[in-house]
Design an enzyme around this catalytic site. Structure first.
Site, PDB file in Angstrom:
ATOM      1  N   LYS A  30       0.898  -0.839  -0.342  1.00  9.92           N
ATOM      2  CA  LYS A  30      -0.173  -0.140  -0.110  1.00  9.92           C
ATOM      3  C   LYS A  30       0.805   1.341   0.292  1.00  9.92           C
ATOM      4  O   LYS A  30       0.768   2.176  -0.697  1.00  9.92           O
ATOM      5  CB  LYS A  30      -1.211   0.104   1.455  1.00  9.92           C
ATOM      6  CG  LYS A  30      -1.910  -1.304   1.436  1.00  9.92           C
ATOM      7  CD  LYS A  30      -3.064  -1.000  -0.274  1.00  9.92           C
ATOM      8  CE  LYS A  30      -3.513  -1.962   0.153  1.00  9.92           C
ATOM      9  NZ  LYS A  30      -3.279  -3.191  -0.343  1.00  9.92           N
ATOM     10  N   GLU A 114      -3.344   6.732   8.482  1.00 12.89           N
ATOM     11  CA  GLU A 114      -3.787   7.605   7.695  1.00 12.89           C
ATOM     12  C   GLU A 114      -5.359   8.940   8.797  1.00 12.89           C
ATOM     13  O   GLU A 114      -5.604   7.611   9.698  1.00 12.89           O
ATOM     14  CB  GLU A 114      -4.772   7.175   6.532  1.00 12.89           C
ATOM     15  CG  GLU A 114      -3.686   6.864   5.450  1.00 12.89           C
ATOM     16  CD  GLU A 114      -4.963   6.272   4.166  1.00 12.89           C
ATOM     17  OE1 GLU A 114      -5.905   5.186   4.458  1.00 12.89           O
ATOM     18  OE2 GLU A 114      -4.206   5.719   2.948  1.00 12.89           O
ATOM     19  N   HIS A 149     -15.814  -3.053   7.248  1.00 16.83           N
ATOM     20  CA  HIS A 149     -15.319  -3.465   5.915  1.00 16.83           C
ATOM     21  C   HIS A 149     -14.503  -4.061   4.682  1.00 16.83           C
ATOM     22  O   HIS A 149     -13.908  -4.302   4.236  1.00 16.83           O
ATOM     23  CB  HIS A 149     -13.223  -2.975   6.326  1.00 16.83           C
ATOM     24  CG  HIS A 149     -12.934  -1.993   7.749  1.00 16.83           C
ATOM     25  ND1 HIS A 149     -13.369  -0.935   7.318  1.00 16.83           N
ATOM     26  CD2 HIS A 149     -12.476  -2.441   8.959  1.00 16.83           C
ATOM     27  CE1 HIS A 149     -13.067   0.015   8.075  1.00 16.83           C
ATOM     28  NE2 HIS A 149     -12.610  -1.271   9.634  1.00 16.83           N
ATOM     29  N   ARG A 205      -7.348  -7.372  -9.258  1.00 18.81           N
ATOM     30  CA  ARG A 205      -7.526  -8.536  -9.992  1.00 18.81           C
ATOM     31  C   ARG A 205      -9.378  -8.503 -10.390  1.00 18.81           C
ATOM     32  O   ARG A 205      -9.322  -7.535 -10.521  1.00 18.81           O
ATOM     33  CB  ARG A 205      -7.636  -9.451  -8.656  1.00 18.81           C
ATOM     34  CG  ARG A 205      -8.507  -8.509  -7.233  1.00 18.81           C
ATOM     35  CD  ARG A 205      -8.708  -9.681  -5.857  1.00 18.81           C
ATOM     36  NE  ARG A 205      -9.907  -9.227  -5.010  1.00 18.81           N
ATOM     37  CZ  ARG A 205      -9.861  -8.419  -4.116  1.00 18.81           C
ATOM     38  NH1 ARG A 205      -7.997  -7.767  -4.224  1.00 18.81           N
ATOM     39  NH2 ARG A 205     -10.487  -7.661  -3.369  1.00 18.81           N
TER      40      ARG A 205
END
Length: 402
Positions: A30, A114, A149, A205
């Site tokens: 990431k 974040e 999530h 993907r």
């Protein structure tokens, strides 16, 4: 999304149907993905992704970012290794927990921080890099209905998205893929809050929710993947969306007990096929749903001419879908589809938490319903009075509800 596997295929003269090993590796981390995105000028969520991973530095950085904040495993995905930090009191625990989860799931304890956007929408763009090197976008998807999530309901296209903002998001997704020289199918995910959008991650993907993009855009992404791997053109002219599509994920869980997993033998299932209905199924009668795998057992996808019509079609389709042997989340999905905020398209990633944090109340059967159920039990008991493989009557062992 395994770069080593893709590389091993290439090294041994085997064509891997998907992006290159370099692209998988780039976006699988990431932090490296975020650094590439910054080069394109696409906004990213303010945070910290430095090399210093000491607990003291991470605690200091999360203080600078401000609360609430989010800590993510750098090699993570699918909601694993992701924790929301509400305040300084729980910062240490959440950071250490994310590190442990990242190490266990992905072999890396590296994390990044974040700012937590507390009323954002989750909007993602289906992109495709063809054999000529051109990157196409196939519109956006609304993925804000999620629990812990993990997505539950997805739509294409997103409703209530201002046209200029939509164009900027789509252009940003293409720019990111072009910067990476991306080939084959992928998804660029964004958070959208207060008319601003931020890059979140890119998945290398074909995702679970790709059918809604296929149905709205009128393409076959799997065929395009194979043709691209063969070096053939996809022959897509200007792609234009048509109508609206919704996907619901069917999970083997009990919505009347807070969504706890439901395991057991699938005794019977009925998938009501019809125009504008699509089923992608992972079970059939006789299969055993165990605790060793993800609890998603099927996807139900519908298409219709407009969003209100698609919602009604999905509700009808789910009401006609029957699964015996395990509980499913179909009653929960019906409640979500009927909620006023969902119907109006007023969605954020906190939609589920705000409206469905508690278990559903179990419906109380009326007199007529009880009589029908007792009659069915009696008939089934007569039909199954002989030897049974499982040695039990499934009607008396909490068969799943529709």
């Amino acid at each position: 999304e395994n770069a080593d596997f893709a590389q091993a295929c290439e090294d041994n003269g085997i064509t891997f149907i998907g992006p290159s090993a370099e692209a998988i590796r780039l976006f699988g981390d990431k932090i490296s993905a975020k650094n590439l995105v910054i080069k394109t000028g696409v906004p990213t969520v303010p945070g910290y992704d430095g090399q210093d991973q000491s607990l003291g530095t991470l605690l200091a950085k999360v203080d600078e970012i401000g609360y609430p904040a989010i800590v993510k495993a750098a090699a993570g995905g699918g909601g694993r290794g992701l924790k929301v930090i509400l305040g300084r009191a729980d910062a240490r625990e959440k950071i250490e927990s994310a590190q442990r989860e990242g190490q266990a799931a992905f072999g890396s304890s590296r994390v990044f921080l974040e700012k937590y956007l507390d009323h954002a929408r989750h909007i993602e763009v289906q992109i495709f890099g063809d054999a000529s090197g051109k990157v196409h976008h196939l519109g956006e998807r609304e993925c804000s209905v999620q629990r812990r999530h993990q997505k539950i309901v997805e739509e294409a296209l997103a409703s209530n998205l201002e046209p200029d903002l939509r164009r900027k998001i789509l252009d940003a997704a293409v720019a990111i893929a072009e910067q990476a020289k991306y080939r084959n199918a992928g998804t660029v995910e964004f958070l959208v809050q207060d008319d601003q959008f931020y890059f979140m991650e890119m998945n290398t993907r074909l995702q679970v929710e790709h059918p809604v993009s296929e149905m709205v855009m009128g393409v076959d992404l799997m065929k395009a993947q194979i043709h691209t791997a063969m070096g053939k053109a996809v022959h897509w002219d200007e792609l234009m969306p048509r109508g609206h599509a919704i996907e619901c994920r069917i999970y083997a869980e009990d919505p009347y007990q807070g969504g706890i997993p439901s395991t057991g033998r699938v005794e019977a299932c009925l998938w009501p096929n019809g125009p504008g209905r699509r089923f992608e199924i992972g079970i059939e009668a006789g299969d055993e749903v165990t605790s060793f795998y993800d609890s998603m057992i099927a996807k139900v996808v519908v298409w219709d001419e407009s969003r209100p019509r698609a919602i009604q079609k999905m509700k009808r389709t789910l009401s006609e879908t029957i699964i015996f042997g395990v509980h499913t989340n179909i009653p929960l999905l019906q409640e979500i589809l009927s909620h006023s905020d969902f119907v109006m398209g007023h969605l954020t990633t906190r939609f589920f938490e705000s409206n469905f944090s508690k278990a559903l109340e179990k419906p109380i059967l009326g007199r007529d319903e009880k009589q029908v159920l007792d009659s069915l039990k009696s008939k089934l008991s007569e039909a199954t009075s002989g030897p049974q493989e499982s040695g039990r009557n499934p009607w008396t062992h909490q068969w799943g509800q529709r």
